[in-house]
Design a protein around this motif. Structure first.
Motif, PDB file in Angstrom:
ATOM      1  N   LYS A 202       0.827  -1.209   0.000  1.00 26.13           N
ATOM      2  CA  LYS A 202       0.000   0.000   0.000  1.00 26.13           C
ATOM      3  C   LYS A 202       0.863   1.261   0.000  1.00 26.13           C
ATOM      4  CE  LYS A 202      -4.421  -1.410   1.989  1.00 26.13           C
ATOM      5  NZ  LYS A 202      -5.417  -1.157   3.063  1.00 26.13           N
ATOM      6  N   ILE A 203       1.996   1.199   0.705  1.00 23.33           N
ATOM      7  CA  ILE A 203       2.901   2.354   0.756  1.00 23.33           C
ATOM      8  C   ILE A 203       3.466   2.659  -0.632  1.00 23.33           C
ATOM      9  CG2 ILE A 203       5.091   3.178   1.712  1.00 23.33           C
ATOM     10  CD1 ILE A 203       4.470   1.523   4.210  1.00 23.33           C
ATOM     11  N   VAL A 204       3.643   1.615  -1.440  1.00 22.73           N
ATOM     12  CA  VAL A 204       4.176   1.791  -2.793  1.00 22.73           C
ATOM     13  C   VAL A 204       3.065   2.056  -3.809  1.00 22.73           C
ATOM     14  CG1 VAL A 204       5.431   0.673  -4.674  1.00 22.73           C
ATOM     15  CG2 VAL A 204       6.182   0.348  -2.310  1.00 22.73           C
ATOM     16  N   PHE A 205       2.048   1.200  -3.793  1.00 19.34           N
ATOM     17  CA  PHE A 205       1.036   1.246  -4.852  1.00 19.34           C
ATOM     18  C   PHE A 205       0.082   2.433  -4.726  1.00 19.34           C
ATOM     19  CE2 PHE A 205      -3.250   0.227  -6.370  1.00 19.34           C
ATOM     20  CZ  PHE A 205      -2.987  -0.002  -7.713  1.00 19.34           C
ATOM     21  N   ASN A 206      -0.453   2.688  -3.517  1.00 23.90           N
ATOM     22  CA  ASN A 206      -1.495   3.714  -3.372  1.00 23.90           C
ATOM     23  C   ASN A 206      -1.027   5.120  -3.765  1.00 23.90           C
ATOM     24  OD1 ASN A 206      -2.872   1.510  -2.419  1.00 23.90           O
ATOM     25  ND2 ASN A 206      -3.788   2.558  -0.682  1.00 23.90           N
ATOM     26  N   PRO A 207       0.180   5.568  -3.337  1.00 23.88           N
ATOM     27  CA  PRO A 207       0.628   6.885  -3.793  1.00 23.88           C
ATOM     28  C   PRO A 207       0.880   6.945  -5.306  1.00 23.88           C
ATOM     29  CG  PRO A 207       1.841   6.198  -1.840  1.00 23.88           C
ATOM     30  CD  PRO A 207       1.077   5.000  -2.322  1.00 23.88           C
ATOM     31  N   THR A 208       1.437   5.854  -5.848  1.00 22.63           N
ATOM     32  CA  THR A 208       1.708   5.818  -7.290  1.00 22.63           C
ATOM     33  C   THR A 208       0.416   5.934  -8.085  1.00 22.63           C
ATOM     34  OG1 THR A 208       3.640   4.405  -6.903  1.00 22.63           O
ATOM     35  CG2 THR A 208       2.763   4.478  -9.155  1.00 22.63           C
ATOM     36  N   TRP A 209      -0.580   5.168  -7.671  1.00 16.86           N
ATOM     37  CA  TRP A 209      -1.872   5.214  -8.352  1.00 16.86           C
ATOM     38  C   TRP A 209      -2.540   6.580  -8.179  1.00 16.86           C
ATOM     39  CZ3 TRP A 209      -4.693   3.992 -12.107  1.00 16.86           C
ATOM     40  CH2 TRP A 209      -6.085   4.143 -12.089  1.00 16.86           C
ATOM     41  N   ALA A 210      -2.408   7.177  -6.997  1.00 16.62           N
ATOM     42  CA  ALA A 210      -3.000   8.502  -6.749  1.00 16.62           C
ATOM     43  C   ALA A 210      -2.438   9.529  -7.725  1.00 16.62           C
ATOM     44  CB  ALA A 210      -2.741   8.938  -5.306  1.00 16.62           C
ATOM     45  N   PHE A 211      -1.132   9.479  -7.969  1.00 19.62           N
ATOM     46  CA  PHE A 211      -0.518  10.427  -8.911  1.00 19.62           C
ATOM     47  C   PHE A 211      -0.967  10.140 -10.345  1.00 19.62           C
ATOM     48  CE2 PHE A 211       2.721  11.429 -12.061  1.00 19.62           C
ATOM     49  CZ  PHE A 211       2.855  12.797 -11.864  1.00 19.62           C
ATOM     50  N   LEU A 212      -0.875   8.883 -10.766  1.00 22.94           N
ATOM     51  CA  LEU A 212      -1.216   8.542 -12.143  1.00 22.94           C
ATOM     52  C   LEU A 212      -2.666   8.890 -12.462  1.00 22.94           C
ATOM     53  CD1 LEU A 212       0.595   5.095 -12.466  1.00 22.94           C
ATOM     54  CD2 LEU A 212       1.311   7.290 -13.440  1.00 22.94           C
ATOM     55  N   LYS A 213      -3.560   8.602 -11.526  1.00 26.34           N
ATOM     56  CA  LYS A 213      -4.985   8.889 -11.745  1.00 26.34           C
ATOM     57  C   LYS A 213      -5.210  10.393 -11.891  1.00 26.34           C
ATOM     58  CE  LYS A 213      -7.848   8.718  -8.310  1.00 26.34           C
ATOM     59  NZ  LYS A 213      -8.782   8.287  -7.213  1.00 26.34           N
ATOM     60  N   ALA A 214      -4.645  11.178 -10.948  1.00 31.62           N
ATOM     61  CA  ALA A 214      -4.876  12.618 -10.959  1.00 31.62           C
ATOM     62  C   ALA A 214      -4.200  13.304 -12.143  1.00 31.62           C
ATOM     63  CB  ALA A 214      -4.392  13.234  -9.640  1.00 31.62           C
ATOM     64  N   TYR A 215      -2.974  12.898 -12.473  1.00 34.44           N
ATOM     65  CA  TYR A 215      -2.192  13.607 -13.484  1.00 34.44           C
ATOM     66  C   TYR A 215      -2.577  13.218 -14.909  1.00 34.44           C
ATOM     67  CZ  TYR A 215       1.788  16.137 -15.419  1.00 34.44           C
ATOM     68  OH  TYR A 215       2.574  17.037 -16.107  1.00 34.44           O
ATOM     69  N   PHE A 216      -2.843  11.931 -15.116  1.00 36.50           N
ATOM     70  CA  PHE A 216      -3.133  11.482 -16.474  1.00 36.50           C
ATOM     71  C   PHE A 216      -4.626  11.235 -16.707  1.00 36.50           C
ATOM     72  CE2 PHE A 216       1.352  10.238 -15.902  1.00 36.50           C
ATOM     73  CZ  PHE A 216       1.897  10.917 -16.979  1.00 36.50           C
ATOM     74  N   LEU A 217      -5.263  10.419 -15.883  1.00 38.37           N
ATOM     75  CA  LEU A 217      -6.674  10.090 -16.114  1.00 38.37           C
ATOM     76  C   LEU A 217      -7.600  11.270 -15.859  1.00 38.37           C
ATOM     77  CD1 LEU A 217      -6.910   6.478 -14.608  1.00 38.37           C
ATOM     78  CD2 LEU A 217      -6.402   7.187 -16.951  1.00 38.37           C
ATOM     79  N   ARG A 218      -7.227  12.132 -14.913  1.00 38.49           N
ATOM     80  CA  ARG A 218      -8.047  13.322 -14.611  1.00 38.49           C
ATOM     81  C   ARG A 218      -7.443  14.592 -15.220  1.00 38.49           C
ATOM     82  NH1 ARG A 218     -10.998  11.777  -9.906  1.00 38.49           N
ATOM     83  NH2 ARG A 218     -11.797   9.692 -10.379  1.00 38.49           N
ATOM     84  N   PHE A 219      -6.479  14.430 -16.123  1.00 37.85           N
ATOM     85  CA  PHE A 219      -5.926  15.531 -16.926  1.00 37.85           C
ATOM     86  C   PHE A 219      -5.263  16.633 -16.094  1.00 37.85           C
ATOM     87  CE2 PHE A 219      -9.624  13.838 -19.282  1.00 37.85           C
ATOM     88  CZ  PHE A 219      -8.949  13.274 -20.347  1.00 37.85           C
ATOM     89  N   GLY A 220      -4.654  16.279 -14.981  1.00 37.68           N
ATOM     90  CA  GLY A 220      -3.970  17.263 -14.155  1.00 37.68           C
ATOM     91  C   GLY A 220      -2.874  18.007 -14.891  1.00 37.68           C
ATOM     92  N   PHE A 221      -2.287  17.381 -15.893  1.00 34.24           N
ATOM     93  CA  PHE A 221      -1.199  18.017 -16.651  1.00 34.24           C
ATOM     94  C   PHE A 221      -1.674  19.269 -17.387  1.00 34.24           C
ATOM     95  CE2 PHE A 221      -3.110  14.801 -19.387  1.00 34.24           C
ATOM     96  CZ  PHE A 221      -3.288  15.465 -20.583  1.00 34.24           C
ATOM     97  N   LEU A 222      -2.987  19.395 -17.618  1.00 30.25           N
ATOM     98  CA  LEU A 222      -3.505  20.566 -18.324  1.00 30.25           C
ATOM     99  C   LEU A 222      -3.491  21.824 -17.449  1.00 30.25           C
ATOM    100  CD1 LEU A 222      -6.509  18.995 -20.283  1.00 30.25           C
ATOM    101  CD2 LEU A 222      -4.263  19.645 -21.174  1.00 30.25           C
TER     102      LEU A 222
END
Length: 253
Positions: A202-222
């Motif tokens: 959880k220490i590894v996966f949950n933060p990684t997924w939180a970033f990927l979801k917010a930055y790419f799937l939710r278009f945070g990079f825009l």
């Protein structure tokens, strides 16, 4: 016509509280502020608006907000934090409800301002919140500091209001860092109290997924640089929460 109570909890909100009160005063029939003994000008600013001002030692986010609900004179509630305000469109939507209240709870979108920039993507928008409700049918719930209003009957229909809750979040990166530390500690203690665990995966996966979801799937990079900062901190607070929980578990065993 129904009567509405505006309900706010505060602590050292002199930077934003006047915007909050100005947006509420034309919409609600009373304003209740429950303050955790602010040391700035929050109390004097509130006095200018004739609010019902109650000082109460902080009980926890969920507990303090439920305490505040009980102080209102009316059952129909508009609940805001001290760093939030109603947009003009949302003011009109709520005023229209006074003669046309249909559901026991109403959602609206929250629009967040970070370091002077309105954030349109990642997990920060539309960021819908249920903040207009009948207190006889709903209450604050959640795991501190992540509180939310929840109807007693989870299957009950809700309405959706046009307009945004305007939210002035962190106005510097340093402030964001300090709050990330603060909120992750509260979350770790809440998780510990619930008996949750902090396995290595959880220490590894949950933060990684939180970033990927917010930055790419939710278009945070825009949202540019600030979008990247927000997504990194989204991962960071998740990481800190779990390592602090792991530390608490070791200390108690």
């Amino acid at each position: 016509m129904i009567k509405l109570s505006g309900v706010i909890i505060t602590f050292n909100e002199e930077r934003n509280i006047e915007k909050c009160l100005k947006s509420l005063v034309i919409v609600v029939d009373e304003i209740v502020v429950v303050d955790s003994f602010s040391t700035d000008n929050t109390k004097s600013i509130c006095a200018k608006y004739g609010v019902k001002f109650i000082e109460q030692t902080f009980l926890g986010y969920v507990e303090q907000k439920n305490f505040a609900l009980k102080q209102a004179n009316h059952d129909y509630i508009v609940s805001l934090d001290g760093d939030e305000a109603l947009s003009e469109n949302l003011q009109m939507s709520i005023l229209n409800l006074k003669n046309n209240w249909t559901y026991n709870g109403y959602y609206s979108n929250r629009y967040n301002n970070f370091c002077g920039q309105w954030i349109k993507y990642s997990d920060w928008y539309p960021n819908k919140k249920l903040r207009v409700f009948d207190r006889r049918k709903a209450e604050w719930k959640g795991i501190n500091p992540h509180d939310h209003v929840e109807l007693h009957d989870a299957n009950e229909k809700t309405g959706y209001l046009k307009g945004d809750i305007l939210h002035w979040t962190y106005q510097s990166y340093s402030e964001f860092n300090l709050k990330t530390e603060y909120f992750s500690s509260i979350a770790a203690k809440s998780y510990y109290g619930l008996g949750k665990k902090a396995p290595f995966w959880k220490i590894v996966f949950n933060p990684t997924w939180a970033f990927l979801k917010a930055y790419f799937l939710r278009f945070g990079f825009l949202d540019g640089v600030n979008g990247f900062v927000i997504c990194v901190q989204t991962a960071n607070i998740t990481f800190l929460k779990y390592i602090k929980l792991r530390e608490l578990i070791k200390q108690k065993n």
